[in-house]
Design an enzyme around this catalytic site. Structure first.
Site, PDB file in Angstrom:
ATOM      1  CB  SER A  98       2.869  -8.099   0.952  1.00 21.64           C
ATOM      2  OG  SER A  98       1.284  -7.956   1.878  1.00 21.64           O
TER       3      SER A  98
ATOM      4  CB  THR B 204       0.830  -4.365   6.402  1.00 17.05           C
ATOM      5  OG1 THR B 204      -0.738  -4.117   5.506  1.00 17.05           O
ATOM      6  CG2 THR B 204       1.004  -2.844   6.573  1.00 17.05           C
ATOM      7  CG  ASP B 205      -2.649  -7.415   2.828  1.00 22.03           C
ATOM      8  OD1 ASP B 205      -3.595  -6.821   3.631  1.00 22.03           O
ATOM      9  OD2 ASP B 205      -3.695  -7.615   1.820  1.00 22.03           O
TER      10      ASP B 205
ATOM     11  CB  THR C  39      -0.973   0.217   1.041  1.00 25.48           C
ATOM     12  OG1 THR C  39      -1.855  -0.758   1.560  1.00 25.48           O
ATOM     13  CG2 THR C  39      -1.685   1.088   1.252  1.00 25.48           C
TER      14      THR C  39
HETATM   15  N1  ASP Z   1      -2.770  -5.597   0.372  1.00 26.92           N
HETATM   16  C1  ASP Z   1      -1.820  -4.436   0.846  1.00 26.92           C
HETATM   17  C2  ASP Z   1      -0.366  -5.224   0.612  1.00 26.92           C
HETATM   18  O1  ASP Z   1      -0.452  -6.030   1.754  1.00 26.92           O
HETATM   19  C3  ASP Z   1      -2.000  -3.798   2.235  1.00 26.92           C
HETATM   20  C4  ASP Z   1      -0.852  -2.964   2.938  1.00 26.92           C
HETATM   21  O2  ASP Z   1       0.631  -2.588   2.534  1.00 26.92           O
HETATM   22  O3  ASP Z   1      -1.274  -2.641   3.745  1.00 26.92           O
HETATM   23  O4  ASP Z   1       0.477  -5.352  -0.032  1.00 26.92           O
END
Ligand code: ASP
Length: 335
Positions: free
Chosen positions: A55, A86-87, A12
């Site tokens: 991710s 974060t995922d 993100t």
């Molecule tokens: N969907 C995003 C990822 O993991 C979520 C994030 O980065 O907060 O790439």
């Protein structure tokens, strides 16, 4: 000035909204740096753009690419920062902690809940704090997110909106942000070793969450012929149904095929104590391995890694139950 290598993988932090209002990764992540021009006051930074992915698309092949990218540049930098979604950040940080043996430099993983281009984004502070941490004498893979630096292989994503999105349930943070930068005593700071790449993973593993009503047939259906390891994410201290409709038949079947079988727990805090109830006791008596207080992410990735290190059942069990890089609390020191 310290020399830091900033490896970009997406998430993100670099994403933007497309015409439908859906967040998607850009083709190049270079624009991210425009939002942190002052970062060069903290360290001398080189950027490496590895990939731009949500991710959820990151898998063990990408872990290997990241680990190799660090190992190749290891001698040229004082520390490494990885931007990441974060995922699956907890999985990547855990995998890197096993893949980068003898680590004696900081590898700090960070990202954000909001794209860095948004006015209230946490991306700028997270990135700046990650670089600050990478200048410290830390010798481990850690996640810098919100107010905390936490051990990568102890981390868990628990929120998709809170700016402190990660917890480290069974290990205190390595640092808590405040007016001064202080590292906790248990933060690893060993020095002067050459990093050892250990990227072999065996990914043919089944991760089975126990739930009320689970059956022997369902479990065996999740363990196809080439399965090399099984993890049961059990209840509480490592418990599962043992009565008339219990799953002992499936568990015995799997263990008797010589497939290393791990018992982990669905509880976030605390760990497996499989002597405590009959389910856990049954698994132990049949030769199952305990994940102790590892997170589910660590329980899974450590099994893949141990299977990549040895094909000897006894050695796999020994290694799995040993504290390799701070991923579990040794029994004598457990509260
Ligand atoms: N969907 C995003 C990822 O993991 C979520 C994030 O980065 O907060 O790439």
């Amino acid at each position: 000035m310290k020399r830091i290598c900033l490896l970009h993988t997406g998430g993100t932090i670099t994403m933007f909204k497309n015409a439908a209002g859906v967040l998607q990764p850009p083709t190049s992540g270079e624009y991210l740096l425009e939002y942190v021009p002052n970062i060069t006051k903290i360290a001398d930074i080189d950027n490496v753009f590895l990939f731009q992915l949500d991710s959820s698309d990151i898998n063990p092949r990408h872990w290997k690419v990241i680990a190799e990218a660090i190992a190749e540049r290891y001698d040229r930098y004082d520390g490494f920062v990885i931007t990441h979604g974060t995922d699956t950040m907890a999985y990547t940080a855990t995998a890197l902690s096993f893949m980068l043996g003898n680590l004696s430099k900081p590898v700090i993983v960070t990202g954000s809940q909001l794209p860095i281009s948004e006015i209230a984004s946490d991306g700028v502070t997270n990135l700046i704090n990650a670089v600050r941490m990478a200048c410290e004498p830390i010798s481990e893979v850690a996640i810098m997110f919100g107010h905390h630096l936490i051990r990568g292989n102890r981390s868990k994503k628990v929120s998709h909106f809170n700016l402190d999105a990660f917890i480290s349930p069974n290990c205190l943070p390595l640092s808590e942000l405040g007016a001064e930068l202080r590292l906790a005593d248990h933060c690893m700071v060993r020095r002067s070793k050459q990093v050892q790449l250990q990227t072999d993973l065996v990914t043919d593993v089944a991760f089975i969450k126990i739930f009320p009503g689970i059956t022997n047939a369902f479990i065996l259906g999740m363990v196809p012929p080439r399965t090399r390891g099984v993890i049961f994410e059990a209840y509480g201290t490592g418990n599962f149904p043992l009565g008339d409709e219990g799953i002992q038949e499936a568990m015995e079947n799997i263990i008797s095929q010589g497939i290393p079988t791990v018992i982990s727990t669905q509880c976030i805090y605390g760990g497996v104590e499989y002597e405590r109830y009959q389910g856990g006791w049954f698994a132990k008596s049949r030769g199952a391995i305990t994940a102790q207080d590892m997170t589910s992410e660590a329980a899974l990735i450590k099994l893949m890694w141990c299977l990549g290190q040895s094909s000897d059942d006894k050695e796999i069990k020994r290694l799995y139950q040993t504290n390799v890089v701070g991923e579990l609390t040794e029994r004598e020191t457990r509260p």
